[in-house]
Design a protein around this motif. Structure first.
Motif, mmCIF file in Angstrom:
data_model
loop_
_atom_site.group_PDB
_atom_site.id
_atom_site.type_symbol
_atom_site.label_atom_id
_atom_site.label_comp_id
_atom_site.label_asym_id
_atom_site.label_seq_id
_atom_site.Cartn_x
_atom_site.Cartn_y
_atom_site.Cartn_z
ATOM 1 N N LYS A 232 -66.691 7.925 -11.089
ATOM 2 C CA LYS A 232 -66.623 8.809 -9.927
ATOM 3 C C LYS A 232 -65.184 9.274 -9.731
ATOM 4 O O LYS A 232 -64.249 8.468 -9.795
ATOM 5 C CB LYS A 232 -67.102 8.078 -8.683
ATOM 6 C CG LYS A 232 -67.153 8.936 -7.451
ATOM 7 C CD LYS A 232 -67.744 8.181 -6.294
ATOM 8 C CE LYS A 232 -67.850 9.082 -5.093
ATOM 9 N NZ LYS A 232 -68.450 8.374 -3.949
ATOM 10 N N VAL A 233 -64.996 10.570 -9.474
ATOM 11 C CA VAL A 233 -63.662 11.133 -9.248
ATOM 12 C C VAL A 233 -63.197 10.730 -7.850
ATOM 13 O O VAL A 233 -63.805 11.097 -6.849
ATOM 14 C CB VAL A 233 -63.676 12.674 -9.390
ATOM 15 C CG1 VAL A 233 -62.308 13.247 -9.058
ATOM 16 C CG2 VAL A 233 -64.114 13.085 -10.779
ATOM 17 N N ASN A 234 -62.113 9.942 -7.800
ATOM 18 C CA ASN A 234 -61.552 9.506 -6.517
ATOM 19 C C ASN A 234 -60.522 10.487 -5.991
ATOM 20 O O ASN A 234 -60.469 10.741 -4.786
ATOM 21 C CB ASN A 234 -60.896 8.136 -6.650
ATOM 22 C CG ASN A 234 -61.913 7.031 -6.727
ATOM 23 O OD1 ASN A 234 -63.076 7.227 -6.426
ATOM 24 N ND2 ASN A 234 -61.474 5.870 -7.149
ATOM 25 N N ARG A 235 -59.673 11.002 -6.912
ATOM 26 C CA ARG A 235 -58.591 11.883 -6.482
ATOM 27 C C ARG A 235 -58.282 12.903 -7.551
ATOM 28 O O ARG A 235 -58.269 12.585 -8.736
ATOM 29 C CB ARG A 235 -57.342 11.030 -6.226
ATOM 30 C CG ARG A 235 -56.603 11.436 -4.982
ATOM 31 C CD ARG A 235 -55.528 10.472 -4.604
ATOM 32 N NE ARG A 235 -54.445 10.535 -5.577
ATOM 33 C CZ ARG A 235 -53.638 9.532 -5.839
ATOM 34 N NH1 ARG A 235 -53.771 8.398 -5.218
ATOM 35 N NH2 ARG A 235 -52.685 9.671 -6.723
ATOM 36 N N VAL A 236 -58.059 14.134 -7.137
ATOM 37 C CA VAL A 236 -57.580 15.173 -8.043
ATOM 38 C C VAL A 236 -56.061 15.140 -7.979
ATOM 39 O O VAL A 236 -55.470 15.336 -6.924
ATOM 40 C CB VAL A 236 -58.132 16.562 -7.639
ATOM 41 C CG1 VAL A 236 -57.546 17.635 -8.523
ATOM 42 C CG2 VAL A 236 -59.645 16.578 -7.714
ATOM 43 N N VAL B 19 -57.377 13.872 -13.096
ATOM 44 C CA VAL B 19 -58.062 13.184 -12.001
ATOM 45 C C VAL B 19 -57.979 11.678 -12.184
ATOM 46 O O VAL B 19 -57.815 11.182 -13.293
ATOM 47 C CB VAL B 19 -59.556 13.605 -11.909
ATOM 48 C CG1 VAL B 19 -59.691 15.075 -11.597
ATOM 49 C CG2 VAL B 19 -60.311 13.251 -13.175
ATOM 50 N N ARG C 108 -64.120 18.264 -8.673
ATOM 51 C CA ARG C 108 -63.605 17.967 -7.332
ATOM 52 C C ARG C 108 -63.909 16.518 -6.985
ATOM 53 O O ARG C 108 -64.680 15.854 -7.679
ATOM 54 C CB ARG C 108 -64.191 18.912 -6.295
ATOM 55 C CG ARG C 108 -65.693 18.900 -6.202
ATOM 56 C CD ARG C 108 -66.168 19.924 -5.219
ATOM 57 N NE ARG C 108 -67.612 20.056 -5.310
ATOM 58 C CZ ARG C 108 -68.300 20.963 -4.674
ATOM 59 N NH1 ARG C 108 -67.672 21.838 -3.920
ATOM 60 N NH2 ARG C 108 -69.600 21.014 -4.786
ATOM 61 N N GLU C 109 -63.310 16.039 -5.921
ATOM 62 C CA GLU C 109 -63.506 14.654 -5.502
ATOM 63 C C GLU C 109 -64.979 14.399 -5.237
ATOM 64 O O GLU C 109 -65.673 15.225 -4.652
ATOM 65 C CB GLU C 109 -62.681 14.345 -4.261
ATOM 66 C CG GLU C 109 -61.199 14.280 -4.530
ATOM 67 C CD GLU C 109 -60.387 13.900 -3.305
ATOM 68 O OE1 GLU C 109 -60.968 13.340 -2.358
ATOM 69 O OE2 GLU C 109 -59.192 14.171 -3.300
#
Length: 84
Positions: A26-30, A43, A66-67
């Motif tokens: 899972k993307v936490n931060r860009v 990311v 995106r997040e």
């Protein structure tokens, strides 16, 4: 948005990709844009499976991200170099 699947070799077939294990992250931060033309996004992702829970790494993603997006990683041990 949703699940992105990355292939490292354009000559792979469907049978080859189905045999390879994948990990969901899972993307936490860009973190920012990189590449010569800014077409790659860096990311920080966190693994969603039980064995890698809580572990996060930096990855480069090509395309819109995106997040909160979920990435399907075919290769999960390599970490991207940080932006300068």
């Amino acid at each position: 948005f949703g699940i992105h699947k990355f292939h490292t070799n354009a000559a792979t077939t469907k049978d080859d990709t189905m045999d390879q294990p994948v990990k969901l992250a899972k993307v936490n931060r860009v973190l920012g844009r990189t590449g010569n033309t800014g077409n790659v996004t860096q990311v920080r992702v966190e693994f969603m499976d039980a064995e890698g829970a809580g572990r996060s790494i930096v990855r480069n993603v090509k395309g819109p991200v995106r997040e909160g997006d979920i990435l399907c990683l075919l290769e999960w041990e390599r970490e991207a170099r940080r932006l300068r």
